[in-house]
Design an enzyme around this catalytic site. Structure first.
Site, short mmCIF file in Angstrom:
data_model
loop_
_atom_site.label_atom_id
_atom_site.label_comp_id
_atom_site.label_asym_id
_atom_site.label_seq_id
_atom_site.Cartn_x
_atom_site.Cartn_y
_atom_site.Cartn_z
N HIS A 173 0.88 -1.17 0.00
CA HIS A 173 0.00 0.00 0.00
C HIS A 173 0.92 1.22 0.00
O HIS A 173 1.57 1.52 1.00
CB HIS A 173 -0.89 -0.05 1.26
CG HIS A 173 -2.09 0.82 1.18
ND1 HIS A 173 -3.09 0.63 0.26
CD2 HIS A 173 -2.48 1.90 1.93
CE1 HIS A 173 -4.05 1.56 0.44
NE2 HIS A 173 -3.69 2.34 1.44
N LYS B 208 -10.12 6.39 -3.86
CA LYS B 208 -9.16 7.43 -3.45
C LYS B 208 -7.79 6.96 -3.93
O LYS B 208 -7.40 5.81 -3.67
CB LYS B 208 -9.23 7.56 -1.93
CG LYS B 208 -8.07 8.23 -1.26
CD LYS B 208 -8.48 8.71 0.13
CE LYS B 208 -7.36 8.60 1.13
NZ LYS B 208 -7.72 9.18 2.44
N LYS C 33 -3.69 7.42 -3.97
CA LYS C 33 -2.59 7.98 -3.20
C LYS C 33 -1.55 8.52 -4.16
O LYS C 33 -0.99 7.75 -4.97
CB LYS C 33 -1.98 6.88 -2.33
CG LYS C 33 -2.88 6.47 -1.18
CD LYS C 33 -2.94 7.59 -0.18
CE LYS C 33 -3.60 7.15 1.11
NZ LYS C 33 -3.66 8.25 2.07
N ASP D 64 -5.40 11.72 -2.59
CA ASP D 64 -4.81 12.11 -1.31
C ASP D 64 -3.32 12.30 -1.53
O ASP D 64 -2.61 11.35 -1.87
CB ASP D 64 -5.07 11.01 -0.26
CG ASP D 64 -4.65 11.46 1.14
OD1 ASP D 64 -4.08 12.57 1.27
OD2 ASP D 64 -4.89 10.69 2.10
N GLU E 84 -7.30 15.79 -1.22
CA GLU E 84 -7.04 15.66 0.22
C GLU E 84 -5.62 16.08 0.56
O GLU E 84 -4.66 15.60 -0.06
CB GLU E 84 -7.30 14.20 0.62
CG GLU E 84 -7.07 13.91 2.09
CD GLU E 84 -7.53 12.50 2.48
OE1 GLU E 84 -8.29 11.87 1.70
OE2 GLU E 84 -7.13 12.03 3.55
N ASP F 51 -6.79 16.76 6.26
CA ASP F 51 -6.63 15.48 6.98
C ASP F 51 -5.54 15.64 8.04
O ASP F 51 -5.84 15.89 9.21
CB ASP F 51 -6.33 14.35 5.99
CG ASP F 51 -6.16 13.01 6.69
OD1 ASP F 51 -6.47 12.93 7.90
OD2 ASP F 51 -5.71 12.03 6.07
N LYS G 152 -11.09 11.76 11.93
CA LYS G 152 -10.51 10.48 12.35
C LYS G 152 -10.54 10.43 13.87
O LYS G 152 -10.13 11.40 14.53
CB LYS G 152 -9.06 10.37 11.86
CG LYS G 152 -8.94 10.24 10.35
CD LYS G 152 -7.49 10.11 9.92
CE LYS G 152 -7.42 9.87 8.42
NZ LYS G 152 -6.03 9.90 7.92
N GLU H 285 -14.10 6.09 4.49
CA GLU H 285 -13.10 5.19 3.91
C GLU H 285 -12.80 4.08 4.92
O GLU H 285 -11.65 3.70 5.11
CB GLU H 285 -11.83 5.97 3.54
CG GLU H 285 -11.26 6.75 4.72
CD GLU H 285 -10.03 7.58 4.41
OE1 GLU H 285 -9.76 7.87 3.24
OE2 GLU H 285 -9.33 7.94 5.37
C1 MUC Z 1 -4.84 8.99 4.95
O1 MUC Z 1 -3.99 9.84 4.87
O2 MUC Z 1 -5.98 9.31 4.66
C2 MUC Z 1 -6.55 6.44 4.67
C3 MUC Z 1 -6.80 5.60 3.63
C4 MUC Z 1 -5.57 5.17 3.14
O3 MUC Z 1 -5.37 4.43 2.20
O4 MUC Z 1 -4.59 5.74 3.88
C5 MUC Z 1 -5.16 6.44 4.92
C6 MUC Z 1 -4.48 7.61 5.45
MG MG Z 2 -5.33 11.36 4.14
#
Ligand code: MUC
Ligand code: MG
Length: 369
Positions: free
Chosen positions: A18, A163, A165, A194, A220, A245, A269, A323
């Site tokens: 991941h 989402k 990354k 994000d 994000e 976040d 969170k 999420e």
């Molecule tokens: C984040 O920064 O949001 C949430 C979902 C994911 O894949 O990582 C997290 C952390």
């Molecule tokens: Mg995030």
């Protein structure tokens, strides 16, 4: 009476690497807290974080040490049903350590809701929804793999919000990756990004312009957590929604960000907020300020995910969904009965307390010795 507090670390491999801009996760370390009360009731909490110390300032090991050494001794002997008093003591004496505090508050509230024989959501004021929309994070690092993974999720009717990354590669490469995925998946799905703080403000101006033009729905944490004014400038410059976040460490940040009009959406969170009650306060500030809500995760296992689900089920506005897919990223289930994901939603458990039961034999076998 609070009789015993135990912290348990469990290392669980992820189903695939991941990749975030701050870390590549091959394993997740679950940080679990068990509180045993003199009336025979047990409560569970979770303080899981991401990437050791890459994401936040508490590591699994520091959380365990700080609970065992500094927090537990303050609580032993206190009345277990007086959750607010116990948390007020901890919040007065212990600086920082939001994740540790969240796990303790979760375990105390789980125990109290079990004692009252009600689901945790009802102790928090009551749920307004039984199920929560759940996004999936595409983070294999490979465009074709991400598209195949998203198509599988759509076919399974598990997720239709994705989402991505980004932030580890050049802006142009990330934009090409995101827009290729958006093009392949089409307009019926929501694609979001994000950046995990990776961009400078200039990178963000270029990146967001291209993502907005390509139909991306949410940006994000594009810039550093402390750069509230840069986030505010990006929010007013672009029509596409921006989300805070890492900038959000509880109700006070929620208030400061709101006064600066710094974000359109808050990722709430429970751990980052320092507990379930502070997370609800973050949501209240957002709702008063006209900021939309999203239910975030630190990729917790079933206990933290269930706790988050109870909290998010009380939010009247949850415009961007959640999420809460953490347990689905792990190769091992630590609950006796897994959480139920169906029709793109997570069902909020409805039996007393968190409504989940850890598999004790499995935890005994898997825990770090
Ligand atoms: C984040 O920064 O949001 C949430 C979902 C994911 O894949 O990582 C997290 C952390
Ligand atoms: Mg995030």
């Amino acid at each position: 009476m609070i009789q015993q507090i135990e912290t348990i670390l469990v290392d669980v491999p992820t189903i695939r690497p991941h990749k975030l801009s701050v870390a590549t996760m091959n394993t997740q370390t679950l940080v679990l807290v068990r509180i045993q009360c003199a009336d025979g009731i047990t409560g569970w909490g979770e303080a899981t974080t991401i990437g050791g110390l890459n994401y936040g300032e508490e590591s699994p090991e520091s959380i365990k040490t700080n609970i065992d050494t500094h927090i537990a001794p303050l609580l032993i002997g206190m009345e277990a049903s007086q959750v607010a008093q116990a948390m007020a003591k901890i919040r007065k004496i212990i600086q920082g350590n939001r994740f540790a505090k969240c796990a303790i508050e979760t375990a105390l509230l789980d125990a109290q809701a079990r004692r009252l024989n009600i689901p945790l959501s009802e102790l928090l004021g009551g749920r307004v929804r039984q199920a929560l929309p759940v996004a999936w994070t595409l983070a294999s690092g490979d465009t074709a793999k991400d598209i195949a993974e998203a198509e599988k999720m759509l076919e399974l009717r598990r997720h239709r919000i994705f989402k991505l990354k980004i932030g580890a590669r050049a802006v142009a490469d990330d934009v090409a990756h995101v827009l290729a995925i958006k093009k392949a998946l089409g307009d019926t799905v929501s694609v979001r990004v994000d950046v995990n703080q990776a961009w400078s403000e200039m990178d963000a101006i270029n990146g967001i312009a291209a993502l907005e033009a390509g139909g991306i729905d949410l940006i994000e944490q594009p810039v550093k957590a402390h750069q509230h004014q840069a986030l505010a400038r990006l929010s007013s410059r672009f029509a596409v929604a921006t989300m805070a976040d890492e900038a959000l460490h509880g109700p006070l940040d929620a208030y400061h960000l709101a006064t600066q009009h710094a974000a359109d959406v808050y990722a709430v969170k429970i751990t980052q907020s320092g507990g379930l009650i502070p997370a609800m306060q973050v949501a209240t500030v957002a709702q008063l300020a006209g900021i939309s809500l999203y239910g975030g995760t630190m990729l917790e296992g079933g206990i933290g995910t269930a706790a988050s689900a109870h909290v998010f089920s009380t939010f009247t506005d949850l415009a961007y969904g959640t999420e809460l897919f953490g347990p689905l990223l792990l190769t091992e289930e630590i609950l006796r009965e897994p959480l139920v994901y169906q029709d793109f939603m997570l069902q909020v458990p409805d039996t007393p307390g968190l409504g989940v039961e850890p598999d004790l034999e499995k935890l005994d076998f898997m825990r770090r010795k």
